[in-house]
Design an enzyme around this catalytic site. Structure first.
Site, PDB file in Angstrom:
ATOM      1  N   LYS A  79      33.390 -17.011  17.036  1.00  0.00           N
ATOM      2  CA  LYS A  79      32.927 -15.634  17.252  1.00  0.00           C
ATOM      3  C   LYS A  79      33.329 -15.206  18.665  1.00  0.00           C
ATOM      4  O   LYS A  79      33.175 -15.987  19.613  1.00  0.00           O
ATOM      5  CB  LYS A  79      31.410 -15.593  17.097  1.00  0.00           C
ATOM      6  N   SER A 154      25.675 -10.152  12.961  1.00  0.00           N
ATOM      7  CA  SER A 154      26.822  -9.723  13.710  1.00  0.00           C
ATOM      8  C   SER A 154      27.999 -10.702  13.644  1.00  0.00           C
ATOM      9  O   SER A 154      29.119 -10.326  13.999  1.00  0.00           O
ATOM     10  CB  SER A 154      26.434  -9.537  15.176  1.00  0.00           C
ATOM     11  N   SER A 178      21.975 -13.183  12.918  1.00  0.00           N
ATOM     12  CA  SER A 178      23.424 -12.950  12.965  1.00  0.00           C
ATOM     13  C   SER A 178      24.301 -14.088  12.480  1.00  0.00           C
ATOM     14  O   SER A 178      25.509 -13.896  12.335  1.00  0.00           O
ATOM     15  CB  SER A 178      23.847 -12.570  14.382  1.00  0.00           C
TER      16      SER A 178
END
Lengths: 465, 99
Positions: A79, A154, A178
C-alpha cells in the site's frame, strides 16, 4: 505454474527445488500486471528494478546453496502509505506526489530480510481516509469481481491486486477497517493485528492510536506466515511490543464463539446476515460452541471514531507544510500548499478534527469520545471472559457501485460499521471469504483477544477451504 | 451549531486555504457529521476514565546517545525539499515580513 494457485509454501519449495527461478516468477507477475492492471488500476507505481535485483539475489543464494528466507521469491504489493527507500510514496495525495522515501518502513525491511520481492506500490484513499479507494488523487481502482464496483478501501489497491493475482499477497493498513473491508469486498483474507503487534515505523500516520499494518492474502495460511514475519518489537515504534505468541494449534472443540446481536441489526443487509449465520452454523457443526452475546455500546463506536480519528489526523497531518518535502505551489505559503495539496475528504477530516479539538469543544467532543472508547473496550473485555471469539459480518454490504456513495460522506462512513469497534479496542481481527451474493464476495469477521492472532487464524482455517 | 464564521476560524487554525464555494460545502458536510455524532450525548460517562491510548505503558525511554546519520540519508532528506540551500531547507521570510 499458475499464479492463481500458488501459496507461499509452494513458491518457496518451487524455488528451492529449482522448478522455477525467482526471476522467472517475478517477470511473470510484471507481464500479468502489464496486461491486466489497465482494467483494475490497482498499482500506482511498479518497482521493477528493485524487484528484479532482489529476485536475482535470491536465485544466486539458491545456486550457491545458501539458506533462503521464509518468504523467498514471494512477490508482494505494498500500500502506498508505507515507505520503501528510494521509491516514491504518495499516500494517494497530491501533496506527496513527488515525494521519495529516504528510508524504509520496518515492515518492509523485515519482508526483504526474508527474501520477499516488492513488485510495487498500490492505490489507496488519500492518507488512508475512505472506504472505497475513490478518494485517491490519482486513479479509481476497480473491483476484480465487477469492474463497475469499488474494491473497498482504503487498502483497495492491495486487495484488488491480490484478488486478481497481480501480486502473490500484499500489505495494507487498517485504522477503522481498511484491511478487512476491502478484503471482504474482493474475496480475499485480510488480517488486522492487535494494536502494538506490528511496528508502524515508516507507515504514513493517520490515526496513531488506531493504525496497524497487516497482510492481505489469498489463503489463511499465507496470512499466518506473513504475520509471523511482520510481528515484533521495534525500538523505532514505542507502541510495538514483544509478545510470546501461542503458535501451537488451538483445540477448536473446546472453544466458544460469541455472536454479538448488535452486528445483526438494522443497517446490515439481510442477505449478508443470512450468509454469516449460515457460516456460524458450519462452525457449530464442526464442534465449536456458539452463543449469542451483546456489546451494548456498539452503536456509539462509529460516532466516537469520527471524533477520535479526525482529531488524531488533524494533528498528524500538520506536518505537511511544503517546506521539508511535498508540493510546492507558486504562492508557497503553508495554507496555500495545504489548500491545493489535500483532497476533499482529507480537508473534511482535518476540519472536523480541528473543530473537535478546538477550545470550547474539546470536552464535549474529544474527551467525551475518549470516555465512550473506554466503554467500548470494556464491552469487549467483559464478553471475552465468556467466549474466545466473536464472529460478525465484515461489512454491512457487498461491494457498492463506483460513485454511489461519494456525494454523501456519512453513507461512506457506514461501510465500516462492523470493523471500527475493533480498532477502538485495539483487538486483532481477520476477514475471510464467506461465499458470494450475486457473484459478489461476502466477508466474515473473526475478532479475538489481544495478541491471539494465531488462534483466530486457526478458527478461520476451520471453514476456509 | 456550527456556522460559516466558525468554518472560517477552523480553516484558519488548520491552515487550509478554502475557496468560497468549498466553505459552503464543508459547512454543510461538517454540520451533518456533527449532527450524527450528537448521539453520544445520550451516553452516561459519569466516572468513566477517558482513554487516550489502548496501551497503559508510559514513558518508554531510550538512551540519549547521538547516532551518526549517513551522508547519503542527509542528502536524500534534503533532496525531498522543494527548496534548499547548501545543507539547509530554504523557507520564506516569516519575521519582519511586509504584508
Amino acid at each position: 505454474m499458475k499464479l492463481e494457485e500458488l501459496t507461499i509454501k509452494k513458491i518457496r519449495k518451487g524455488i528451492k527445488k529449482k522448478i522455477f527461478s525467482a526471476q522467472d516468477l517475478t517477470e511473470k507477475y510484471f507481464k500479468k500486471i502489464k496486461k491486466e492492471d489497465k482494467k483494475i488500476s490497482s498499482y500506482l507505481l511498479l518497482t521493477k528494478d528493485l524487484a528484479l535485483k532482489q529476485a536475482k539475489k535470491i536465485d544466486q543464494k539458491i545456486n550457491k546453496g545458501d539458506k533462503i528466507g521464509k518468504l523467498a521469491g514471494v512477490s508482494l504489493a505494498i500500500k502506498d502509505n508505507m515507505l520503501v527507500e528510494g521509491e516514491k510514496c504518495t499516500a494517494g495525495s497530491k501533496i506527496l506526489e513527488n515525494y521519495k522515501a529516504s528510508y524504509s518502513a520496518t515492515c518492509i525491511k523485515k519482508l526483504i530480510k526474508e527474501d520477499a520481492i516488492i513488485l510495487g506500490k498500490t492505490n489507496l484513499d488519500e492518507f488512508a481516509m475512505g472506504s472505497s479507494t475513490e478518494n485517491s488523487a490519482f486513479q479509481v481502482t476497480k473491483n476484480p469481481h465487477d469492474k463497475e464496483r469499488v474494491p473497498g478501501g482504503s487498502s483497495g489497491g492491495s486487495a484488488a491486486a491480490t484478488a486478481a493475482s497481480l501480486c502473490h499477497a500484499s500489505l495494507g493498513s487498517d485504522t477503522g477497517g481498511s484491511i478487512r473491508q476491502p478484503a471482504s469486498f474482493c474475496g480475499v483474507v485480510g488480517l488486522k493485528p492487535t494494536y502494538g503487534a506490528v511496528s508502524r515505523y515508516g507507515l504514513i500516520a493517520f490515526g496513531s492510536s488506531l493504525d496497524q499494518i497487516g497482510p492481505i492474502t489469498k489463503t489463511v495460511e499465507d496470512a499466518r506466515i506473513l504475520f509471523d514475519v511482520l510481528a515484533g518489537k521495534d525500538p523505532k515504534d514505542s507502541t510495538s511490543m514483544e509478545v510470546q505468541f501461542k503458535k501451537n494449534k488451538t483445540n477448536i472443540k473446546n472453544t466458544k464463539i460469541g455472536v454479538p446481536k448488535e452486528y445483526f441489526q438494522e443497517g446490515i443487509d439481510q442477505e449478508v446476515k443470512d450468509k454469516i449465520i449460515e457460516k456460524i452454523k458450519e462452525f457449530e457443526k464442526r464442534g465449536v460452541q456458539v452463543k449469542e452475546v451483546s456489546l451494548p455500546h456498539t452503536k456509539y463506536a462509529l460516532p466516537a471514531y469520527y471524533i477520535i480519528s479526525p482529531s488524531e489526523a488533524s494533528s498528524n497531518l500538520a506536518r505537511y507544510d511544503g517546506v521539508k518535502y511535498g508540493l510546492k505551489t507558486k504562492k508557497g505559503t503553508y495554507k496555500d500548499v495545504r489548500g491545493k495539496g489535500f483532497g476533499d475528504e482529507v480537508k473534511r477530516r482535518i476540519m472536523l478534527g480541528t473543530y473537535c479539538l478546538s477550545s470550547g469543544y474539546y470536552d464535549a467532543y474529544y474527551k467525551k469520545a475518549q470516555k465512550v472508547r473506554t466503554l467500548i473496550k470494556e464491552d469487549f473485555t467483559k464478553i471475552f471472559k465468556e467466549v474466545d471469539f466473536l464472529v460478525t459480518p465484515t461489512s454491512p454490504t457487498t461491494a457498492f457501485k463506483i460513485g454511489q456513495r461519494t456525494e454523501d460522506p456519512l453513507s461512506m462512513y457506514l461501510a465500516d460499521l462492523c470493523t471500527i469497534p475493533v480498532n477502538l479496542a485495539g483487538l486483532p481481527a481477520v476477514s475471510i471469504p464467506a461465499g458470494k451474493i450475486n457473484s459478489l464476495p461476502v466477508g466474515l469477521q473473526i475478532i479475538g483477544k489481544p495478541f491471539e492472532e494465531y488462534k483466530i487464524l486457526d478458527l478461520a482455517n476451520l471453514i476456509y477451504e | 451549531m456550527v456556522d460559516k464564521k466558525q468554518i472560517k476560524h477552523i480553516a484558519e487554525l488548520a491552515k487550509l486555504n478554502l475557496r468560497a464555494h468549498k466553505e459552503d460545502k464543508l459547512l454543510e458536510e461538517v454540520a451533518s457529521i456533527l449532527d450524527y455524532i450528537k448521539v453520544l450525548e445520550e451516553v452516561d460517562v459519569k466516572g468513566i476514565e477517558a482513554m487516550g491510548h489502548i496501551q497503559e505503558e508510559e514513558n518508554i525511554l531510550k538512551k540519549d546517545k547521538i547516532k551518526e546519520t549517513k551522508d547519503e540519508a542527509k542528502k536524500n532528506i534534503l533532496d525531498s525539499a522543494p527548496e534548499k540551500k547548501s545543507n539547509y531547507f530554504k523557507v520564506d521570510t516569516i519575521l519582519n515580513k511586509e504584508e
